[in-house]
Design an enzyme around this catalytic site. Structure first.
Site, mmCIF file in Angstrom:
data_model
loop_
_atom_site.group_PDB
_atom_site.id
_atom_site.type_symbol
_atom_site.label_atom_id
_atom_site.label_comp_id
_atom_site.label_asym_id
_atom_site.label_seq_id
_atom_site.Cartn_x
_atom_site.Cartn_y
_atom_site.Cartn_z
ATOM 1 C CG HIS A 62 -2.049 0.983 1.209
ATOM 2 N ND1 HIS A 62 -3.213 0.678 1.666
ATOM 3 C CD2 HIS A 62 -2.163 2.008 0.441
ATOM 4 C CE1 HIS A 62 -3.961 1.840 1.447
ATOM 5 N NE2 HIS A 62 -3.380 2.631 0.668
ATOM 6 C CG HIS A 64 -0.891 6.384 -2.264
ATOM 7 N ND1 HIS A 64 -2.139 6.322 -3.185
ATOM 8 C CD2 HIS A 64 -1.389 5.732 -1.257
ATOM 9 C CE1 HIS A 64 -3.029 5.851 -2.416
ATOM 10 N NE2 HIS A 64 -2.506 5.708 -1.184
ATOM 11 C CG PHE A 65 5.987 5.241 -5.039
ATOM 12 C CD1 PHE A 65 5.863 5.409 -3.849
ATOM 13 C CD2 PHE A 65 6.813 4.081 -5.568
ATOM 14 C CE1 PHE A 65 6.728 4.639 -2.611
ATOM 15 C CE2 PHE A 65 7.502 3.313 -4.482
ATOM 16 C CZ PHE A 65 7.417 3.614 -3.116
ATOM 17 N NE ARG A 66 0.830 11.225 -3.241
ATOM 18 C CZ ARG A 66 -0.479 11.026 -2.896
ATOM 19 N NH1 ARG A 66 -1.174 10.377 -3.718
ATOM 20 N NH2 ARG A 66 -0.568 11.231 -1.555
ATOM 21 C CG ASN A 96 -4.699 7.724 -5.411
ATOM 22 O OD1 ASN A 96 -3.638 6.755 -5.402
ATOM 23 N ND2 ASN A 96 -4.861 8.352 -4.342
ATOM 24 C CG HIS A 181 -10.461 4.137 0.626
ATOM 25 N ND1 HIS A 181 -9.126 5.284 1.112
ATOM 26 C CD2 HIS A 181 -11.450 5.045 1.583
ATOM 27 C CE1 HIS A 181 -9.659 6.156 1.727
ATOM 28 N NE2 HIS A 181 -10.976 5.930 2.055
ATOM 29 C CG HIS A 234 -6.523 2.451 4.715
ATOM 30 N ND1 HIS A 234 -7.936 2.245 4.330
ATOM 31 C CD2 HIS A 234 -5.976 3.353 3.699
ATOM 32 C CE1 HIS A 234 -8.123 2.828 3.128
ATOM 33 N NE2 HIS A 234 -7.166 3.635 2.984
ATOM 34 C CG ASP A 305 -2.393 4.944 3.299
ATOM 35 O OD1 ASP A 305 -2.119 5.108 1.771
ATOM 36 O OD2 ASP A 305 -3.493 5.325 3.947
ATOM 37 C CG HIS A 309 -0.113 15.203 0.150
ATOM 38 N ND1 HIS A 309 -0.633 15.336 -1.123
ATOM 39 C CD2 HIS A 309 -0.770 14.253 1.092
ATOM 40 C CE1 HIS A 309 -1.575 14.344 -1.166
ATOM 41 N NE2 HIS A 309 -1.594 13.778 0.149
#
Length: 419
Positions: A62, A64-66, A96, A181, A234, A305, A309
């Protein structure tokens, strides 16, 4: 073995399926070739592991590497660097991004971007949308795809399946376990006014436990109707756990490190929006319930997770601040500190971070130290104590919610397929 090992991991305390034993591990062609006592065997490279624990490579399913779309926050190179620096040998990356990963072309684009740039093994989720439901069966079977991810409540990005008929159709559209989610979008919209400007401590008031419970109850019912296995990501609310315990035939469960480690209201008082995540960090009652679920075996996997940002974004005015924390680089040491504190055993940590992900997602050749398996090792020093610091976070955003936390147990080497 007459032929020299490519790598000999010598004298470590190894977490094997048969127990914790002191052993040497010989590696050939990226695979575990032998486990036993052969300290003098020829090897092209030797790693001296005496006094260290050699664990199966940690799999974080889980992150998020953007990339693509938000390279100011993170990219595949910096995110995977953070992973291996933290002892993580493989990651599943979320859809996402911008654009979201919802077509074959966009999956192939991510695989192309990852080639030669990612420091750890990797796979990518495809996002479920109302527009691609008819293609999900083909998409989930493509090389490099970890499975389908469905957002049932608005979180980050544009992916959302909030109508019951769409959720059911997506569940019926494939056969692999779907990652979910689980927050109820209608209730989130009803309660949005409870997110008070400038007060991140109202985040769990807005996205309350009933928002989670209601959504989880619904998706379990729909999954049973569709005869589709799901993986609840999560999980945060104590009220969700009895529902999940009664659905072991169709549902597996993930707990995320922040929800096991932080608690409201203290985390919001200290960190403000730097503690803002979806679903939210709740009070100690929910954290205690999650730990009971870990100890009872209800929790199957552990995820960071990791969702970075920029500071500029996090320094804005809540609720116009984005949800998400960094975590892939700190997962191992934070959880080993929980092992040191007696909240879980080392064997349970290994199950949650290696064997569990392999079992839930059917990952071949990973998740254990055994002959023929990939030579993925997370080598840790339980005697080491260090303070987590923002200044050495490899993620592009350069911060961690655990800045200043002193932890016991640190990764000293990460070996991916023998290298």
């Amino acid at each position: 073995m007459s032929e020299a090992f490519d790598l000999l991991v010598r004298g470590g305390i190894c977490a094997t399926p048969s127990g914790i034993v002191e052993a040497d591990i010989g590696v050939h062609a990226g695979k575990i070739a032998a486990i036993g006592s052969f300290a003098n065997a020829p090897a092209r490279e030797v790693f001296e592991a005496r006094g260290l624990h050699v664990l199966p490579g940690v799999i974080d399913t889980h992150v998020h590497f953007r990339e693509p779309g938000h390279l100011e926050k993170e990219d595949m190179e910096t995110g995977s660097k953070a992973a291996v620096l933290g002892g993580v040998t493989a990651v599943f990356e979320m859809p996402n991004t911008n654009p979201p990963t919802v077509t074959r072309a966009l999956i192939e684009d991510k695989l192309t971007r990852a080639a030669g740039r990612m420091h750890c093994d990797h796979a990518f989720y495809v996002g479920a949308t109302t527009a691609n439901i008819g293609a999900l069966y083909q998409l989930e079977s493509l090389p490099g795809v970890a499975g389908v991810k469905a957002f049932l409540g608005s979180s980050t990005g544009t992916l959302l399946l909030d109508k019951e008929e769409a959720i059911l159709a997506a569940l019926k559209a494939g056969r692999r376990r779907m990652a979910v989610h689980s927050e109820d979008e209608a209730r989130l919209r009803e309660r949005a006014k409870l997110a008070m400007p400038g007060d991140p401590s109202t985040h769990p008031v807005w996205r309350d436990e009933e928002t989670a419970r209601r959504s989880t109850e619904r998706v379990l019912r729909l999954a049973r109707e569709a005869r589709r296995r799901i993986h609840l990501l999560h999980v945060t609310a104590a009220e969700e756990l009895p529902l999940l315990a009664a659905a072991r035939d169709i549902a597996t469960v993930e707990a995320a490190v922040p929800h096991l480690t932080l608690a409201a209201p203290e985390c919001y008082e200290r960190l403000g929006a730097y503690a803002q995540i979806n679903p939210p960090i709740r009070d100690s009652r929910h954290r205690a319930a999650l730990w009971r679920a870990v100890q009872s075996g209800l929790i199957d996997t552990l995820g960071s997770d990791h969702a970075p940002h920029t500071r500029a974004e996090k320094d804005g005015i809540y609720p116009h601040t984005p949800s998400g924390l960094t975590g892939v680089q700190t997962l191992v040491t934070v959880m080993l500190d929980h092992v040191d504190a007696g909240r879980l055993t080392l064997a349970r940590f290994v199950d949650l971070t290696s064997a569990g992900p392999a079992r839930v997602f059917g990952i071949a050749g990973k998740g254990r130290i055994a002959d023929g398996y990939d030579a993925d090792f997370t080598i840790v020093d339980f005697k080491a104590r260090r303070r987590i610091e923002n200044r050495w976070i490899a993620s592009r955003c350069g911060w961690t919610p655990y800045d200043g936390l002193e932890t016991a147990g640190w990764p000293v080497a990460t070996i991916v397929r023998g290298a």
